[in-house]
Design an enzyme around this catalytic site. Sequence first.
Site, PDB file in Angstrom:
ATOM      1  N   HIS A 131       0.820  -1.220   0.000  1.00  0.00           N
ATOM      2  CA  HIS A 131       0.000   0.000   0.000  1.00  0.00           C
ATOM      3  C   HIS A 131       0.855   1.273   0.000  1.00  0.00           C
ATOM      4  O   HIS A 131       0.361   2.355  -0.306  1.00  0.00           O
ATOM      5  CB  HIS A 131      -0.986   0.004   1.178  1.00  0.00           C
ATOM      6  CG  HIS A 131      -0.378   0.297   2.513  1.00  0.00           C
ATOM      7  ND1 HIS A 131       0.004  -0.684   3.392  1.00  0.00           N
ATOM      8  CD2 HIS A 131      -0.086   1.466   3.133  1.00  0.00           C
ATOM      9  CE1 HIS A 131       0.484  -0.133   4.494  1.00  0.00           C
ATOM     10  NE2 HIS A 131       0.444   1.179   4.363  1.00  0.00           N
ATOM     11  N   ASP A 161       0.133  -7.703   1.665  1.00  0.00           N
ATOM     12  CA  ASP A 161       0.517  -6.285   1.630  1.00  0.00           C
ATOM     13  C   ASP A 161       2.035  -6.118   1.630  1.00  0.00           C
ATOM     14  O   ASP A 161       2.584  -5.291   2.350  1.00  0.00           O
ATOM     15  CB  ASP A 161      -0.109  -5.530   2.805  1.00  0.00           C
ATOM     16  CG  ASP A 161      -0.008  -4.010   2.629  1.00  0.00           C
ATOM     17  OD1 ASP A 161       0.102  -3.559   1.476  1.00  0.00           O
ATOM     18  OD2 ASP A 161      -0.033  -3.294   3.644  1.00  0.00           O
ATOM     19  N   GLY A 233       3.338   6.576   8.192  1.00  0.00           N
ATOM     20  CA  GLY A 233       4.672   6.773   7.652  1.00  0.00           C
ATOM     21  C   GLY A 233       5.600   5.630   8.036  1.00  0.00           C
ATOM     22  O   GLY A 233       6.642   5.427   7.437  1.00  0.00           O
ATOM     23  N   ASN A 234       5.214   4.851   9.081  1.00  0.00           N
ATOM     24  CA  ASN A 234       6.006   3.697   9.494  1.00  0.00           C
ATOM     25  C   ASN A 234       5.731   2.462   8.640  1.00  0.00           C
ATOM     26  O   ASN A 234       6.467   1.474   8.723  1.00  0.00           O
ATOM     27  CB  ASN A 234       5.721   3.326  10.950  1.00  0.00           C
ATOM     28  CG  ASN A 234       6.565   4.129  11.928  1.00  0.00           C
ATOM     29  OD1 ASN A 234       6.053   4.945  12.676  1.00  0.00           O
ATOM     30  ND2 ASN A 234       7.862   3.893  11.913  1.00  0.00           N
ATOM     31  N   SER A 235       4.680   2.472   7.856  1.00  0.00           N
ATOM     32  CA  SER A 235       4.327   1.294   7.061  1.00  0.00           C
ATOM     33  C   SER A 235       5.489   0.853   6.185  1.00  0.00           C
ATOM     34  O   SER A 235       6.097   1.658   5.490  1.00  0.00           O
ATOM     35  CB  SER A 235       3.123   1.582   6.161  1.00  0.00           C
ATOM     36  OG  SER A 235       1.928   1.441   6.871  1.00  0.00           O
ATOM     37  N   GLY A 291      -8.186 -26.415  -2.966  1.00  0.00           N
ATOM     38  CA  GLY A 291      -9.435 -26.392  -3.726  1.00  0.00           C
ATOM     39  C   GLY A 291     -10.641 -26.761  -2.905  1.00  0.00           C
ATOM     40  O   GLY A 291     -11.529 -27.487  -3.370  1.00  0.00           O
TER      41      GLY A 291
END
Length: 515
Positions: A131, A161, A233-235, A291
């Site tokens: 992100h 992510d 901002g730490n992501s 499946g």
Amino acid sequence: MSALRFRPIAVSAPALLALMLLPLGAASAQTPAPDAAADPAAAAADGSHRTMQGPASVADLAEGLLDAVVNISTSQTVRGGGVPRLNAPEGSPLQDFFDDLSKDGDNSRRVQSLGSGFVIDPSGVIVTNNHVIADADEITVNFADGSQLPAKLLGKDLKTDIAVLKVESAKPLKAVKFGDSDRMRIGDWVMAIGNPFGLGGSVTVGIVSARGRNINAGPYDNFIQTDAAINRGNSGGPLFNMYGDVVGINTAIISPSGGSIGIGFSIPSELASNVIAQLRQYGETRRGWLGIRLQEVTEDIADGLGLQAAKGALVMGVQSDGPSEGKLQVGDVITGFDGHPIDSSRDLPRIVAETEVGKSVTVDILRKAAKTAPADTLHVEVTLGRLEDGEQQMASAEPDAGAKGGAKPDGAAPALGNETLGMKLADIDQSLRDQYQLAKDASGAVVTSVDPASRAAEKGIEAGTVIKEVAQESVASAKDVTDKIAELKSSGRKNALLLLASGSGELRFVVVPID
């Protein structure tokens, strides 16, 4: 001022807390802190010696890690949303000003955002959150020494992510390595380094507050929770243990205001490292696939199936032409996979996804040969397919949205039926197939209405649901259902185990109390 990217995640709490994905972060794990040492600089003027008070410093650890943590800056062109054309009164001198203001015909503008990342290979391989770089036209990596390098995207994975970037550097870069997040214990010290609110190189320290957190961010949620301060901002930044190994990738927080309140979440290194290796090698993920469709084994369902404990993953569907076709069946309870115990339906998808595509694995199951018979323990061999191929296969097999459940005909009178447990039931005929968009081969009894105050409504049963089994016995009509419920009630049973099918044919077990 640059925009700081974040994403809210719904959380059911009275305070309406927002789970937010952050740009920039850190990692986790603990080691014994060094003993407190005398500080030569603290010697008193009279020559006396002072002993350092309080917790041992982590300055040496942070100093060796700062150069490997980077800031990720992205920019993209957003079209639309500019200033519309303005018209002043005829003859007004303001018209020229208005024309200049709106002369940019496409109303495009540049949007920037900031996040964090860290170097895992001296050749220039960098890890961050997906992100952080999503939809970016340009990605720039800013290093601790003030230098900048453009980055290209090697691969990304929306489910976890995670994104992997590559920069070309004239010299080897300072890199960090992954540690073993499975060895982290609640209470272990961890350190986060990142770029909160654009303040690069920020270091925070805390402990592992919890493990295995599910915050409904994706299908493989297994987050490390920490109270180390993590902000927007730490992501994408690392969470370190006290050995300086990366044990997590900071990705989300719970916060009512956007700032840290001491509840942050990191993707554990044991989950991330496998995904990163695949993205580096293939540019995409290659996950294992059984499946099947699963349901949690609750206490009620375990009791209804005659199981000793509410453990395992209940099979509620088997994909046609999938790896498990002919091997597993609806009603099987998976208790083990390739040597790993399966305690819940949350465990299985993550373990299967991390298993090599094409590998033949042993699946341990509980299966009942008859309603009154105890469940037998069986071991089934299944060769895993690839999840990404399976998703395409299932998508191509999906009926059109209109065929699955468009508007129901107004005023359609349900066929005459029976009533039980707050549900009105009817035998399936062509008019009901058309009204509820049921499959041509749908069999059982269809629910035509549900009392909103009934236990059936509490369990999510609604009109158009088909009842296929009661207490693990097939039913072919509405009368079969009411007779079976009456039989259970007369025998002193407190609950009815129902096998339900949606209009599209998806199955699930539901336990409804018998009043």
